[in-house]
Design an enzyme around this catalytic site. Structure first.
Site, PDB file in Angstrom:
ATOM      1  CB  SER A  38      -0.962  -0.045   1.190  1.00 33.51           C
ATOM      2  OG  SER A  38      -2.018   0.868   1.043  1.00 33.51           O
ATOM      3  CG  ASP A 185      -4.494  -1.764   0.706  1.00 29.40           C
ATOM      4  OD1 ASP A 185      -3.559  -2.433   1.178  1.00 29.40           O
ATOM      5  OD2 ASP A 185      -4.644  -0.549   0.923  1.00 29.40           O
TER       6      ASP A 185
END
Length: 296
Positions: A38, A185
């Site tokens: 991320s 993610d």
């Protein structure tokens, strides 16, 4: 001394890594390989491209974080339609501006695809919801999706890794069997991918230094949950924390700089300059304390 670095996710809170990296550089350490999830993948990609901490600091100084948010155009005309997009497209923002910004910044260092980086120098973690698996980019590109890493942009890998569910629209990928996968993610399955460099298949050739946005224990602060969105955020954070807490052994913890960030939310893209300075100072403080006793 050359080291390998691993950076956790954490949204805008990852700005604290900039201060920590500056202290690491001042101590004479150089990152040979880096991995991240991320927001940690954004920082890792910049380091892999050759950026130093002061340069990364400058990039974020020039950036207005809110400009990275790009709702579909119809959402600007009819605000209520954002919730329709959340239902049908599974996200409020397209994520293209984030990808374009990372592409432009990496391009300044001559890095576009994984061909432009030393082999193995960057590993980006994402989650394939369709296949139900962690994806390590570029390692899994050829084997799982039939895509050459030489043709795959680093910016797209970072955008995929930073695709917070329901916040950014999932990125599609076509697997080798011609089925569409939805990529989100990396923090969904591994928010702190220390295992990338510490697995049994990896022969450790240099010290590994991790940076994680937490206080180093299993305890999460109490959250006030008033609606479905806040409940989802609580579920997501709890799941990430539980996965990482069970994986990190005491032996690994001695190589991790834990940076507890309070009063800043993962998606707070409207941070003031004072808040940015506070995050960077926090990273400096915890890195300095940690490195006094770290032997590498």
């Amino acid at each position: 001394m050359k080291i390998d670095g691993v950076f956790s996710g954490g949204g805008v809170k990852a700005i604290a890594f900039i201060g920590a990296i500056e202290v690491v550089e001042q101590k004479g350490y150089q990152f040979e390989r880096v991995a991240g999830t991320s927001a940690g993948a954004i920082i890792a990609s910049f380091l892999a491209a050759g950026y130093k901490s002061k340069q990364i600091h400058h990039l974020f100084r020039e950036l207005h974080l809110k400009k990275l948010l790009d709702p579909p155009k119809v959402g600007t005309w009819f605000p209520f339609s954002n919730w329709l997009f959340l239902y049908f497209r599974m996200g409020l923002y397209k994520g293209k501006k984030l990808e374009e910004w990372v592409y432009e910044m990496l391009g300044k260092k001559g890095v576009y695809t994984f061909r432009d980086l030393p082999e193995g120098s960057l590993k980006v973690i994402a989650s394939d919801l369709t296949l139900g698996r962690i994806v390590v980019i570029p390692d899994d590109l050829e084997r799982v999706y039939g895509i050459s890493p030489n043709e795959f942009t680093v910016a797209k890998a970072v955008r995929m890794s930073a695709g917070l569910p329901y916040f950014f629209i999932p990125e599609p990928m076509i697997s080798k069997d011609h089925k569409k996968s939805l990529i989100v993610d990396g923090g969904l399955l591994s928010n702190f991918p220390l295992w990338v460099f510490t697995s049994n298949l990896e022969r450790r050739t240099r010290p590994i230094l991790g940076m994680k946005l937490s206080n180093g224990n299993d305890q999460l602060p109490a959250r006030k949950i008033k609606n479905a969105i806040e409940m989802f955020q609580a579920l997501f954070v709890t799941m990430k924390q539980a996965h990482d807490a069970r994986y990190i052994h005491k032996a690994d913890a001695v190589d991790i700089i834990f940076i507890p960030v309070e009063d800043v939310e993962t998606t707070d893209f409207d941070l003031s300059e004072a808040s940015i300075n506070k995050l960077i100072s926090l990273g400096e403080k915890h890195a300095a304390t940690f490195l006094r006793n770290w032997s590498g």
